[in-house]
Motif scaffolding. Sequence first.
Motif, PDB file in Angstrom:
ATOM      1  N   GLU A  23      22.819  55.805  34.798  1.00 12.65           N
ATOM      2  CA  GLU A  23      22.473  54.386  34.799  1.00 12.65           C
ATOM      3  C   GLU A  23      22.090  53.887  36.192  1.00 12.65           C
ATOM      4  O   GLU A  23      22.263  52.714  36.525  1.00 12.65           O
ATOM      5  CB  GLU A  23      23.649  53.557  34.254  1.00 12.65           C
ATOM      6  CG  GLU A  23      23.936  53.816  32.782  1.00 12.65           C
ATOM      7  CD  GLU A  23      24.844  52.756  32.181  1.00 12.65           C
ATOM      8  OE1 GLU A  23      25.226  51.816  32.907  1.00 12.65           O
ATOM      9  OE2 GLU A  23      25.151  52.861  30.983  1.00 12.65           O
TER      10      GLU A  23
ATOM     11  N   GLU B 264      18.844  47.633  39.873  1.00  8.96           N
ATOM     12  CA  GLU B 264      18.502  46.241  39.540  1.00  8.96           C
ATOM     13  C   GLU B 264      19.619  45.283  39.951  1.00  8.96           C
ATOM     14  O   GLU B 264      19.351  44.190  40.471  1.00  8.96           O
ATOM     15  CB  GLU B 264      18.224  46.132  38.041  1.00  8.96           C
ATOM     16  CG  GLU B 264      16.967  46.859  37.586  1.00  8.96           C
ATOM     17  CD  GLU B 264      16.808  46.841  36.071  1.00  8.96           C
ATOM     18  OE1 GLU B 264      17.723  46.308  35.400  1.00  8.96           O
ATOM     19  OE2 GLU B 264      15.784  47.353  35.569  1.00  8.96           O
ATOM     20  N   LEU B 265      20.863  45.691  39.724  1.00  6.99           N
ATOM     21  CA  LEU B 265      21.989  44.848  40.132  1.00  6.99           C
ATOM     22  C   LEU B 265      22.024  44.685  41.648  1.00  6.99           C
ATOM     23  O   LEU B 265      22.292  43.585  42.169  1.00  6.99           O
ATOM     24  CB  LEU B 265      23.304  45.452  39.637  1.00  6.99           C
ATOM     25  CG  LEU B 265      23.539  45.430  38.129  1.00  6.99           C
ATOM     26  CD1 LEU B 265      24.793  46.226  37.769  1.00  6.99           C
ATOM     27  CD2 LEU B 265      23.664  43.991  37.630  1.00  6.99           C
TER      28      LEU B 265
ATOM     29  N   ARG C 162      19.243  53.237  37.373  1.00  9.40           N
ATOM     30  CA  ARG C 162      18.215  52.175  37.358  1.00  9.40           C
ATOM     31  C   ARG C 162      18.872  50.800  37.202  1.00  9.40           C
ATOM     32  O   ARG C 162      18.459  49.818  37.845  1.00  9.40           O
ATOM     33  CB  ARG C 162      17.216  52.419  36.229  1.00  9.40           C
ATOM     34  CG  ARG C 162      16.333  53.649  36.439  1.00  9.40           C
ATOM     35  CD  ARG C 162      15.368  53.861  35.283  1.00  9.40           C
ATOM     36  NE  ARG C 162      14.501  55.008  35.493  1.00  9.40           N
ATOM     37  CZ  ARG C 162      14.859  56.262  35.241  1.00  9.40           C
ATOM     38  NH1 ARG C 162      16.079  56.519  34.738  1.00  9.40           N
ATOM     39  NH2 ARG C 162      14.014  57.252  35.471  1.00  9.40           N
ATOM     40  N   ARG C 163      19.894  50.728  36.333  1.00 10.88           N
ATOM     41  CA  ARG C 163      20.607  49.454  36.157  1.00 10.88           C
ATOM     42  C   ARG C 163      21.335  49.070  37.442  1.00 10.88           C
ATOM     43  O   ARG C 163      21.344  47.900  37.834  1.00 10.88           O
ATOM     44  CB  ARG C 163      21.612  49.576  35.009  1.00 10.88           C
ATOM     45  CG  ARG C 163      22.322  48.260  34.677  1.00 10.88           C
ATOM     46  CD  ARG C 163      23.274  48.430  33.502  1.00 10.88           C
ATOM     47  NE  ARG C 163      24.368  49.335  33.838  1.00 10.88           N
ATOM     48  CZ  ARG C 163      25.488  48.938  34.464  1.00 10.88           C
ATOM     49  NH1 ARG C 163      25.647  47.660  34.803  1.00 10.88           N
ATOM     50  NH2 ARG C 163      26.448  49.801  34.713  1.00 10.88           N
TER      51      ARG C 163
ATOM     52  N   GLU D 204      27.587  49.166  41.684  1.00  9.56           N
ATOM     53  CA  GLU D 204      26.746  48.214  42.404  1.00  9.56           C
ATOM     54  C   GLU D 204      27.342  47.916  43.766  1.00  9.56           C
ATOM     55  O   GLU D 204      28.481  48.281  44.064  1.00  9.56           O
ATOM     56  CB  GLU D 204      26.621  46.923  41.592  1.00  9.56           C
ATOM     57  CG  GLU D 204      27.971  46.252  41.313  1.00  9.56           C
ATOM     58  CD  GLU D 204      27.859  45.185  40.253  1.00  9.56           C
ATOM     59  OE1 GLU D 204      27.419  44.087  40.607  1.00  9.56           O
ATOM     60  OE2 GLU D 204      28.216  45.458  39.096  1.00  9.56           O
TER      61      GLU D 204
END
Length: 576
Positions: A203, A209-210, A205-206, A172
Amino acid sequence: MTTTAADVLARLSEAGRIAAGAGRADLAERLERAAARLISTEAVAVAVVGEFKQGKSTLVNALLRTDLCPVDADVVTALPTILRFGRPPSAALIAENETPIEFGEVAQHITGDSGQEARAVEIRIDRRLLGAGLAVVDTPGVGGLDSAQGNLTLATLTMAGAALFVTDAAQELTAPEVEFLRRTVERCPRTFLVLTKTDLHVEWRRIAELDQAHLRRFGLDLPVVPVSSFLRMRAQARDDTALNAESGFPRLVDLLRTQVIDKAAADRLAAARDELAFVTAQLRERLDAEAAAALDPQVTAGYAERSRRSAALQHGTWQVVLQDGIQDLAADVDHDLRERMRLLIRNGEELLAASDPRETWQDLQAWAAREAARAAADNLMLLVTRAEQVAGEVAERFGMEAHDLSATLPALPMGAGKARPIELSFGKSGMAQFLGAFTAARVAYGGFYLLGAVGALFSVAWAAPLGLLAGVTLGRRLVKAEKERQVQQRRLQAGQELRRYVDEVGFHVGRDSRESVRRTQRLLRDEFAARARELARSAQAAEAAVRQVAALGEQQRRSHAAALAEQRRRLDRLAS
């Protein structure tokens, strides 16, 4: 109904003919300049920024379907690379002059391996996206976002039409990246976050979002566009539309077209319509004056007074507002720069006092360059912001909106990179090192010899060992004192070099700032003075027309009023 550029161009042309027929060559020339800006092919610069090794150059290659930007595990972009539309393809090195280079030499210039000094590499290729009005700038990421290069990149973003901030899907957003993004949006509101390497990280997509959550937390409303440059290039090789859609690039291309290219075209169209509205208002003033005189010949005195006031506008209070605003601007920018330079010196001296410069000098060099570039970039941002405020204040006093200006504020230079790099060597010569050690050894030996001689004189057996011990102790203290003296000397040398460097940065940035303030003043003065002259001329023409119509007979005035009504409707159609 949507107004197209072709429609506005036709209206500008017709209004220009009307202005020329009315004897207003000045208004006709203004419309010609507006038409030239409307059809201008000048590309909108899109800066690709971000931390190094995040996939910026690979993103540019995939976006434009090329391989001109060098990419490799041990390769970094050292020079800004500007990709524009051009036929036939060409490349050039941008320094004081533009020097053509072969395509085979492009990579070594971009990575800084050619040994030639340059500001940028410019490449012209035939690509649809570039032909639509974009110029993509691949910026260096060497040294990190908070490095001197990162701050220099920030300074140039005030002149970019849009920015693509690139970060990969491995993790992130970090705190430095969010801070850099915040400063980027301040300078370039049209900023997009591009999440690269989605094919390598399951991951992603995660992570996306973060990243969105981090942006919301700091009040940044930016589109997040996940992409895979690998899938894009694989789709190109296979001519696979589905794979290209999976790469995420179609959305990025669509954003660039709608939010950058189309918005830039809309801005040019709005500026042209503003110019058209200004000119038709001046032309209508005369028609309205004649129509008023046709109904009532007694209005002559009122238009004479209006003409007098319009002539006074050329020397009106807006000039006082401009002069005061520019003086305040120059003082604020100069004070801000001085304060930042003083803080840089103070912080640098604190760092020097806490360490031995011989051990930390390279780190201090990087720190000084980074902080100087940051100070210069923030000072430049203050200059841009305050210049826009002055333009708005003068425009408000003049009775018009700031965005109605026909010219833009001048581009502002960045002077921090002109300072000679901070350099200093702490390597002592062999002779200097020998003399320092010899002095301590000589004093230690002298103490030992003195006590030994006293013992021999008075027949004291333990005097010689005691003299040896005292001599060693004294010598050790002197060696320690000599080392501390050398450290203090190095700190003094380092402090002098730091102050020299900061003084040179302040000189170059201050000089460029003063020149930018002067150019801003001339721009605003000339623009508003030209409008004042046009308004005064319109008022004088209206006064003269009123006198002519008032001298006509009643029947002639009625016939003239009917003709004026038709001309008025024609101008209204042009301005609508």
